[in-house]
Enzyme design. Structure first.
Site, PDB file in Angstrom:
ATOM      1  N   ARG A  58      -4.462  41.589  32.351  1.00  0.00           N
ATOM      2  CA  ARG A  58      -5.753  42.280  32.205  1.00  0.00           C
ATOM      3  C   ARG A  58      -6.660  41.620  31.178  1.00  0.00           C
ATOM      4  O   ARG A  58      -7.881  41.724  31.279  1.00  0.00           O
ATOM      5  CB  ARG A  58      -5.525  43.762  31.890  1.00  0.00           C
ATOM      6  CG  ARG A  58      -4.936  44.519  33.074  1.00  0.00           C
ATOM      7  CD  ARG A  58      -4.772  46.009  32.803  1.00  0.00           C
ATOM      8  NE  ARG A  58      -4.183  46.299  31.508  1.00  0.00           N
ATOM      9  CZ  ARG A  58      -2.874  46.403  31.279  1.00  0.00           C
ATOM     10  NH1 ARG A  58      -2.007  46.223  32.252  1.00  0.00           N
ATOM     11  NH2 ARG A  58      -2.429  46.686  30.078  1.00  0.00           N
ATOM     12  N   GLU A  95       8.896  47.081  21.265  1.00  0.00           N
ATOM     13  CA  GLU A  95       9.605  48.289  20.863  1.00  0.00           C
ATOM     14  C   GLU A  95      11.096  48.174  21.185  1.00  0.00           C
ATOM     15  O   GLU A  95      11.948  48.550  20.394  1.00  0.00           O
ATOM     16  CB  GLU A  95       8.987  49.500  21.573  1.00  0.00           C
ATOM     17  CG  GLU A  95       9.460  50.815  21.025  1.00  0.00           C
ATOM     18  CD  GLU A  95       8.737  51.989  21.643  1.00  0.00           C
ATOM     19  OE1 GLU A  95       9.165  53.117  21.370  1.00  0.00           O
ATOM     20  OE2 GLU A  95       7.770  51.782  22.389  1.00  0.00           O
TER      21      GLU A  95
END
Length: 170
Positions: A58, A95
Site C-alpha cells: 500500500r 509483535e
C-alpha cells in the site's frame, strides 16, 4: 472533503482485537484519491529530498503518484526475493517474530535525501527499519509521512530524531 470519510474500520483484521484502517474506499473515489495526493504534497512542501521510498504494497499506492507529482525518484522497498538485482536488507522485530525488507543496492547513493511514505503509521517499526536501511547505504532521511497515523500505538517514540507527519491521526 474529509478524507476520514473514505477510511473504514475493519474489526478483528488481520487478527482478533485489531481494528484495521482500510483505505481502499479512498482509492475507489478519484476525487478523494486526488485530495489525498494533494494533501501529501502539501505536507512535504518544506522538506528537501530527491527520492521517495515506500514499502510494499500500500505504500506504493501513495508514494508513486506523489513522486510523479513532485518530479522525484521512487524507490520500492520489497519483501525478500521480490527484487531482481542485488539487494541490501534490514531485519526488524514485529509483535510476533521478525520481518525483512530489501531494496536494490544501487537505489540510494551517498548524500541522497530521502522521504519515506506509507499508508499507515502504526508502531513505527517498518518506518524505523526503512530509515536504518537508507542510512546504512549513505542516504539521509528528510522526513517520514503517512496518510494515517495510529497515535495510540505511539509510533513517534520509535521514530524520535526524525520529522514525522501524517494527514489523519487516530
Amino acid at each position: 472533503m474529509n478524507l476520514k470519510d473514505f477510511i473504514r474500520d475493519i474489526p478483528d483484521f488481520p487478527k482478533p482485537g485489531i481494528i484495521f484502517k482500510d483505505v481502499t474506499p479512498m482509492l475507489k473515489d478519484p476525487g478523494a484519491f486526488k485530495v489525498c495526493i494533494s494533501s501529501l504534497k502539501e505536507l512535504v512542501k518544506d522538506f528537501e529530498f530527491n527520492l521517495i521510498v515506500a514499502p510494499e504494497a500500500r505504500g506504493f499506492i501513495f508514494a508513486a503518484p506523489l513522486a510523479l507529482e513532485l518530479e522525484k525518484g521512487f524507490v520500492p522497498i520489497r519483501k525478500p526475493g521480490k527484487l531482481p538485482y542485488k539487494t541490501v536488507s534490514v531485519e526488524y522485530s514485529l509483535e510476533y517474530g521478525t520481518a525483512t525488507l530489501e531494496m536494490h543496492t544501487d537505489a540510494i547513493k551517498e548524500g541522497d535525501k530521502v522521504l519515506i511514505v506509507d499508508d499507515v503509521l502504526a508502531t513505527g517499526g517498518t518506518m524505523k527499519a526503512i530509515a536504518e536501511m537508507v542510512e546504512k547505504v549513505g542516504g539521509t532521511i528528510s522526513g517520514i509521512v503517512s496518510l494515517v497515523e495510529l497515535s495510540f500505538l505511539e509510533p513517534r517514540k520509535k521514530l524520535s530524531g526524525y520529522e514525522v507527519r501524517s494527514i489523519i491521526t487516530y
